[in-house]
Each structure stands twice: as structure tokens, then as C-alpha cells.
Design an enzyme around this catalytic site. Structure first.
Site, short mmCIF file in Angstrom:
data_model
loop_
_atom_site.label_atom_id
_atom_site.label_comp_id
_atom_site.label_asym_id
_atom_site.label_seq_id
_atom_site.Cartn_x
_atom_site.Cartn_y
_atom_site.Cartn_z
N CYS A 117 -2.40 -7.64 0.36
CA CYS A 117 -1.56 -6.71 -0.42
C CYS A 117 -0.09 -6.82 -0.05
CB CYS A 117 -2.05 -5.28 -0.22
SG CYS A 117 -3.75 -5.07 -0.77
N HIS A 257 3.41 -0.37 -2.57
CA HIS A 257 2.17 -1.03 -2.98
C HIS A 257 1.27 0.02 -3.62
CE1 HIS A 257 -1.47 -3.21 -3.06
NE2 HIS A 257 -2.02 -2.57 -2.04
N ASN A 287 -5.47 -1.24 -7.75
CA ASN A 287 -4.80 -2.00 -6.70
C ASN A 287 -4.87 -3.49 -7.06
OD1 ASN A 287 -4.12 -3.41 -4.39
ND2 ASN A 287 -5.27 -2.09 -3.00
N1 ACO Z 1 -17.84 7.59 -6.20
C1 ACO Z 1 -18.44 8.69 -5.72
N2 ACO Z 1 -18.62 8.93 -4.40
C2 ACO Z 1 -18.16 7.98 -3.55
C3 ACO Z 1 -17.52 6.81 -3.98
C4 ACO Z 1 -17.38 6.63 -5.37
N3 ACO Z 1 -16.79 5.55 -5.90
N4 ACO Z 1 -17.18 6.08 -2.92
C5 ACO Z 1 -17.57 6.76 -1.82
N5 ACO Z 1 -18.18 7.92 -2.22
C6 ACO Z 1 -18.74 8.96 -1.37
C7 ACO Z 1 -19.05 8.49 0.02
O1 ACO Z 1 -20.30 7.86 0.08
C8 ACO Z 1 -19.00 9.78 0.78
O2 ACO Z 1 -20.22 10.45 0.59
P1 ACO Z 1 -20.90 11.28 1.80
O3 ACO Z 1 -19.90 12.35 2.12
O4 ACO Z 1 -22.16 11.78 1.17
O5 ACO Z 1 -21.08 10.28 2.89
C9 ACO Z 1 -17.91 10.60 0.08
O6 ACO Z 1 -17.78 9.98 -1.22
C10 ACO Z 1 -16.58 10.55 0.78
O7 ACO Z 1 -16.27 9.20 1.11
P2 ACO Z 1 -15.03 8.81 1.96
O8 ACO Z 1 -15.07 7.36 2.24
O9 ACO Z 1 -14.92 9.76 3.10
O10 ACO Z 1 -13.86 9.13 0.92
P3 ACO Z 1 -12.31 9.08 1.15
O11 ACO Z 1 -11.71 10.36 0.82
O12 ACO Z 1 -11.93 8.41 2.44
O13 ACO Z 1 -11.87 8.08 -0.04
C11 ACO Z 1 -11.17 5.82 -0.36
C12 ACO Z 1 -12.32 6.74 -0.03
C13 ACO Z 1 -10.70 6.14 -1.76
C14 ACO Z 1 -11.65 4.38 -0.29
C15 ACO Z 1 -10.02 6.04 0.64
O14 ACO Z 1 -10.50 6.02 1.96
C16 ACO Z 1 -8.93 5.02 0.49
O15 ACO Z 1 -8.28 4.93 -0.52
N6 ACO Z 1 -8.67 4.24 1.55
C17 ACO Z 1 -7.68 3.19 1.47
C18 ACO Z 1 -8.39 1.94 1.10
C19 ACO Z 1 -7.53 1.02 0.30
O16 ACO Z 1 -6.67 1.41 -0.43
N7 ACO Z 1 -7.83 -0.25 0.43
C20 ACO Z 1 -7.18 -1.23 -0.34
C21 ACO Z 1 -6.65 -2.34 0.44
S1 ACO Z 1 -5.51 -1.86 1.62
C22 ACO Z 1 -4.29 -1.28 0.77
O17 ACO Z 1 -4.02 -1.79 -0.27
C23 ACO Z 1 -3.52 -0.16 1.34
#
Ligand code: ACO
Length: 330
Positions: A117, A257, A287
Site C-alpha cells: 500500500c 491511503h 483499498n
Molecule cells: N462481515 C461480518 N462480520 C465480520 C466480517 C465481515 N466481513 N469480518 C469479520 N467479522 C466479524 C468477526 O468474525 C468478529 O466476530 P466475533 O466478534 O464473533 O469474533 C467481528 O466481526 C469483529 O471482528 P474484528 O476483526 O474485531 O473487527 P474490526 O472492528 O477490527 O474490523 C477490519 C475489522 C475492518 C478488518 C479492521 O480491523 C481493519 O480495517 N483493519 C485494518 C486492515 C486493513 O486496512 N488492511 C489493509 C492493508 S493495510 C492498509 O492498507 C492500512
């Protein structure tokens, strides 16, 4: 910020997004998720997917052609093509070389930069260094990725986040005091496996088992990425601003980003800048990895959000971990 010093100036920008759209509602039919969950947690509503049979350089070609038109230059005016990408057309040669041929550029040197990224900011910083050193005059800097090719469409924790696209910038040399005022890059390789694709490289070359185990797709600890992204982008933005001799109040627009709206809002709060000075288009594209900043930059320019004399702050964070920032005076 005084004149006299040789700097890289942005002569033109361009972007390309594939026409195929996958909405959150489409994803509801593919994995257990909902439009509401994706919107609240990420801000993303839809993303673009590169047509089957097309490659990264096809998108890059359209973005580059538009950037060259905007700059009023021909491909033959270029001295270098540097592309940020982790989804090159082939393991080798580089997509920059494929693009060079498509554009009909001759007598240039071209290569890819792999920083996920942060790929565009790394490519921009390299091109800027060549220009400031006086080794080249005009460079095409591209950020282009097709992360849809690396997604497991059964994994709801990753497949909802990414999309495909390409953005390009033509840089030239100037001594008028404008241009790229600073770039800052950083990595921390101890997080290499927090966000990576396990197979397809030299450790685990492709075989039947790696395909059956879905090891050619993105594996990520999203929470860890989130936590470190905000802090790192804030710190490196401050460093880039300091080196440029610019305060955050002098910044007209921040182009971060485009990974997650919550990351962007948290970053804006920490930098002390209001969201109306922050470019956000991830709702439409998700993204797009290395493409996200040059696509947003091109859109911001076309929307009239960047005027002559404006100072723009770019910042990124991604796999590696690799992160960076740049300050540009237009
Ligand atoms: N739909 C529904 N539920 C979901 C989904 C989905 N797509 N994905 C995960 N869940 C569930 C999980 O299983 C979890 O369930 P549980 O509580 O029963 O275990 C619950 O939702 C919460 O999951 P978390 O992972 O805690 O959710 P969080 O609030 O952290 O959001 C996310 C997840 C959106 C991936 C976030 O952590 C994020 O954006 N992180 C940054 C990742 C990123 O952007 N990566 C890209 C590359 S790096 C960059 O570009 C910066």
C-alpha cells in the site's frame, strides 16, 4: 520553501478504475456479511474488479496516458518509469517494462517497487531523488494493483476490503520553489507475516497443495494493522511536514491511503486537521493498494480541490509494515 533549488514538480495526473463493480450487497451473496457491517467498520460501499485476462499494466497504461495528456508530454519525453505494485503482470519482467512497451517510451529505464500500500510513495520518493540529483528530468510514477487476484472470496475478513485500480503522476524538474518538498519512508519487517501472501514466492512456490490450501491469498491480522497504521502515519506525517518546513495549518488537503474510513478519521483527529480537508474516496473503490493515493490525487485535482500554491500531504501504511509520507506544493 524558497526558489533556486532543483525539485520535482507534478506536471500531470491520471487514473483508471475497471468498469466491473462489486457492491456490498453483491458480497452479501458470497460470504456471511452485510452492507451495514462493511459500511460501519470500513466506510466501503463498492469496489472495482479488473476484467479476467487483463493485467496490471493494462490499467496502468490508461492512467499513464491520461497523466501524460494532462502534462502535455509524450511517452518519448520520459526518462524513467517507476511503478509501485505487488501484483505485477508476471513474476518477471516488471510491469513497468510491460507498460514502457505499451506506451512506446524509448531510451528510458523502468522498474517496479514492491512496498504494497506504500508502493506509490516509495516510487515517488525514488523518482524525486533521481530528478533532484539531476540524473533525469521527466519521470512517470505509477501506483497500480489488482489485489482482487490475491483474494480468497470465501474469507469475509479480507475479501470485503480490496479493489483494483491504477493512478499515475508525471514528474518534471523545476527551480521555482514548488514541487515535492519532502518524502519520508519507513519499514518494520518484524511485522512481515501480519499481512502477507504465504505462497507463490521462493519459500512456497505454487503447487497443488498451496492452491488447495488457499495460500496464494491475503492473510491478515486486521486489528494489529489498524492499531499500528494510525500511529505510524501520524508520526511520519509530522516528520515529513517538519522536513518541508510546513505546519499542519498550512496544509490544504491530506490525501491518505484509502484503507478504512475509521483509520483516516483517527489519523485526522491525531493530526488536528478537520475531515473537510481530507480526501476520502474509499466508499467507491475500497483499498486499491499502491493505486489508492494517485487515484485520490487525480480525483482531487479534477474536483478542483487542489489549486496552484496549495500544500498537499500524502501518507500511507501497508504490508511490510511499510509506511511513508510526502509533502507537495502545487
Ligand atoms: N462481515 C461480518 N462480520 C465480520 C466480517 C465481515 N466481513 N469480518 C469479520 N467479522 C466479524 C468477526 O468474525 C468478529 O466476530 P466475533 O466478534 O464473533 O469474533 C467481528 O466481526 C469483529 O471482528 P474484528 O476483526 O474485531 O473487527 P474490526 O472492528 O477490527 O474490523 C477490519 C475489522 C475492518 C478488518 C479492521 O480491523 C481493519 O480495517 N483493519 C485494518 C486492515 C486493513 O486496512 N488492511 C489493509 C492493508 S493495510 C492498509 O492498507 C492500512
Amino acid at each position: 520553501m524558497s526558489g533556486g533549488q532543483r525539485r520535482s514538480v507534478v506536471l500531470g495526473t491520471g487514473s483508471e478504475l475497471p468498469s466491473k463493480i462489486i457492491t456490498n450487497h453483491d458480497l452479501e451473496k458470497m460470504v456471511e456479511t452485510s452492507d451495514e457491517w462493511i459500511t460501519v467498520r470500513t466506510g466501503i460501499k463498492e469496489r472495482r474488479i479488473l476484467e479476467e485476462g487483463k493485467g496490471n499494466a493494462d490499467m496502468a497504461f490508461h492512467a499513464a496516458t491520461r497523466a501524460l495528456d494532462d502534462a502535455n508530454l509524450d511517452a518519448t519525453d520520459l526518462d524513467a518509469i517507476i511503478m509501485g505494485t505487488v501484483t505485477a503482470d508476471y513474476p518477471f519482467p516488471s510491469s513497468a517494462c510491460v507498460l514502457e512497451d505499451m506506451l512506446g517510451a524509448r531510451g528510458v529505464f523502468s522498474f517496479d517497487v514492491g512496498a504494497a500500500c506504500s508502493g506509490f510513495l516509495n516510487a515517488l520518493s525514488v523518482a524525486d531523488s533521481f530528478i533532484r540529483l539531476g540524473k533525469i528530468r521527466n519521470a512517470l510514477v505509477v501506483g497500480s494493483d489488482a489485489l482482487s487476484r490475491l483474494l480468497n472470496w470465501q474469507d469475509r475478513t479480507t475479501c470485503i476490503l480490496f479493489g483494483d485500480g491504477a493512478g499515475a503522476v508525471v514528474l518534471g524538474a523545476s527551480e521555482n520553489g514548488n514541487g515535492i518538498l519532502s518524502t519520508k519512508l519507513r519499514t518494520d519487517g518484524s511485522y512481515a507475516k501480519t499481512l502477507y501472501v504465504p505462497a507463490g514466492g521462493s519459500v512456497k512456490p505454487a503447487n497443488r497443495k498451496t492452491v488447495e490450501r488457499n495460500e496464494h491469498t491475503i492473510t491478515m491480522n486486521g486489528k494489529e494493522v489498524f492499531k499500528i497504521a494510525v500511529r505510524s502515519m501520524e508520526d511520519i506525517s509530522r516528520e515529513a511536514l517538519e522536513e518541508a518546513g510546513v505546519s499542519i495549518d498550512e496544509v490544504s488537503l491530506v490525501i491518505p491511503h484509502q484503507a478504512n474510513r475509521r483509520i483516516i478519521v483517527a489519523l485526522a483527529e491525531r493530526l488536528g486537521i478537520s475531515m473537510d480537508k481530507v480526501m476520502v474516496n474509499l466508499d467507491k473503490y475500497g483499498n486499491t493498494s499502491a493505486a489508492s493515493i494517485p487515484v485520490a490525487l487525480d480525483e482531487a485535482k479534477r474536483q478542483g480541490r487542489i489549486q496552484k500554491g496549495n500544500v498537499v500531504l500524502l501518507n500511507a501504511f501497508g504490508a511490510g509494515f511499510a509506511w511513508g509520507a510526502a509533502v507537495i506544493k502545487f
